[in-house]
Design an enzyme around this catalytic site. Structure first.
Site, mmCIF file in Angstrom:
data_model
loop_
_atom_site.group_PDB
_atom_site.id
_atom_site.type_symbol
_atom_site.label_atom_id
_atom_site.label_comp_id
_atom_site.label_asym_id
_atom_site.label_seq_id
_atom_site.Cartn_x
_atom_site.Cartn_y
_atom_site.Cartn_z
ATOM 1 N N HIS A 148 0.828 -1.218 0.000
ATOM 2 C CA HIS A 148 0.000 0.000 0.000
ATOM 3 C C HIS A 148 0.853 1.255 0.000
ATOM 4 O O HIS A 148 2.081 1.200 0.091
ATOM 5 C CB HIS A 148 -0.864 0.027 1.276
ATOM 6 C CG HIS A 148 -2.005 -0.934 1.264
ATOM 7 N ND1 HIS A 148 -3.313 -0.542 1.134
ATOM 8 C CD2 HIS A 148 -2.029 -2.283 1.370
ATOM 9 C CE1 HIS A 148 -4.106 -1.604 1.169
ATOM 10 N NE2 HIS A 148 -3.347 -2.674 1.304
ATOM 11 N N GLU A 165 3.454 -0.154 3.962
ATOM 12 C CA GLU A 165 3.022 1.199 3.606
ATOM 13 C C GLU A 165 4.216 2.017 3.149
ATOM 14 O O GLU A 165 5.195 2.160 3.874
ATOM 15 C CB GLU A 165 2.357 1.889 4.810
ATOM 16 C CG GLU A 165 1.094 1.210 5.319
ATOM 17 C CD GLU A 165 -0.143 1.522 4.484
ATOM 18 O OE1 GLU A 165 -0.040 2.331 3.545
ATOM 19 O OE2 GLU A 165 -1.209 0.928 4.785
HETATM 20 ZN ZN LIG Z 1 -4.044 1.454 1.091
#
Ligand SMILES: [Zn+2]
Length: 387
Positions: free
Chosen positions: A272, A348
């Site tokens: 992500h 992330e």
């Molecule tokens: Zn995301």
């Protein structure tokens, strides 16, 4: 376009458009080299943050681009300290100086840039087009030892592509772009796939001996093409669908989860981007009840190995830990940890920069995302050796 007279000389106002793959912008007003713009929300109106548009006709003149009404965007904290991505050659994306004023026009990001030529493209992050996705899938599928299968179909009729390689008995699932506006996740995939396909890379060869890899470079091709931030064509946030995916709302997740049920999962990474936090970090499954004793130490070991592998990762900044028993099983990392007793994680990457090792010219970039994909596989190789 109409020529207008400006201080005695004839100049053209700029034009702005987003009628292309992953385009997203609405034009409110244009005057000379200034534009007032708004974001087009995802279906259901709940999310807006992604933008991608072209500006025509500003060669040698300074642009002032104002994206307004951002206090109602998905992550208003994403705008302070953020500089927009810009390219003129459509190959390398740099940053254009940008500033955010929460009190101007409902919250306004002002981007200033003086293009050398008449064409410039601006985006929230370096885009990863569906054309490039197909090139990535075709190139990887043709690599020695790789296979390709379609796990299912999106609502708009696009395949959910899965690339597979390796002969080991442990099943590794890597998947990205549940949130389509997080394009750095597919750049990460391009780096990871290139490394795994490189027969001269000893780490890749060892990994392929130890494990069977299942790689979904884009879980949400419809949202990607449509220029969404977080949802598929039906307006579903796919990373809230893992508990009860359905053919009507989230066929993409249903297809991937069914395929995981067939193989089992030993290690999973869901890739992500994060709008607000200027660091690369991992999020885990600590909030889930009934974990097996090996799971949390396995997550911690991977974090430690990745931090030792690359200064583009750190463990001090990230999301607050979820209290025990409060984990949301609708999110992939939690669902997979509970369902398979595996080590799963959400990686992330920032939209801003990795402040531990900043790059003022490009910020966090496609190139660094690809490099991180390679580093994550290096860490996985060390992780297998320690477990
Ligand atoms: Zn995301």
């Amino acid at each position: 376009m109409t020529a207008i007279s400006f201080q005695g000389s004839s100049v053209q106002p700029i034009a702005v458009h987003a009628a292309f793959d992953s385009g997203n912008i609405e034009v409110r007003r244009i005057a000379d080299t200034s534009a007032w713009l708004e974001l087009r929300p995802d279906p259901g109106n709940a999310f807006k943050q992604w933008f991608h548009f072209a500006v025509i006709g500003a060669a040698g003149r300074e642009l002032t681009l104002k994206i307004t009404d951002l206090n109602t965007s998905a992550y208003p904290a994403g705008w302070p300290g953020y500089n927009a991505c810009v390219t003129e050659d459509r190959l390398r994306w740099d940053r254009a100086p940008s500033s955010f004023d929460a009190n101007e026009d409902g919250g306004t990001l002002t981007i200033r840039f003086q293009p050398r030529g008449d064409l410039a493209w601006f985006a929230y992050f370096a885009p990863y087009s569906l054309e490039r996705h197909m090139d990535l899938v075709a190139g990887s599928a043709a690599a020695e030892g790789f296979g390709h299968r379609v796990l299912g179909w999106s609502l708009d009729g696009r395949p959910i592509d899965c690339l597979e390689c390796g002969e080991g008995d442990r099943h590794v699932w890597l998947f990205a772009r549940q949130h389509p506006g997080e394009s750095m996740a597919e750049w990460w995939m391009e780096g990871a796939l290139a490394k795994l396909a490189d027969r001269s890379d000893p780490v890749a060869r060892a990994l392929r001996q130890k494990a069977r890899f299942h790689i979904v470079p884009n879980c949400n091709p419809d949202g990607s093409f449509r220029g969404h931030l977080r949802t598929n064509a039906a307006g579903s946030n796919l990373n809230r669908e893992w508990g009860t995916p359905s053919a009507e709302k989230s066929p993409e997740v249903l297809a991937i989860r069914d395929a995981m049920d067939e193989t089992g999962v030993d290690f999973a990474m869901d890739v992500h981007g994060d709008e607000a936090i200027p660091h690369v970090f991992l999020a885990g499954f600590e909030g889930m009840a009934g974990l097996k004793p090996h799971q949390k130490p396995g997550f911690d070991l991977y974090s430690e190995l990745l931090a030792a592998q690359t200064p583009d990762f750190q463990t001090r900044h990230g999301y607050p830990l979820t209290p025990a028993g409060r984990g949301n099983p609708a999110m992939a990392t939690n669902q997979l940890a509970a369902r398979f007793g595996c080590v799963s994680m959400t990686l992330e990457m920032p939209f801003k920069d990795h402040d531990d090792l900043p790059d003022p010219v490009q910020g966090w970039s496609a190139e660094r995302s690809m490099q991180l994909g390679r580093s994550c596989l290096d860490a996985l190789h060390l992780w297998f050796a320690r477990r």
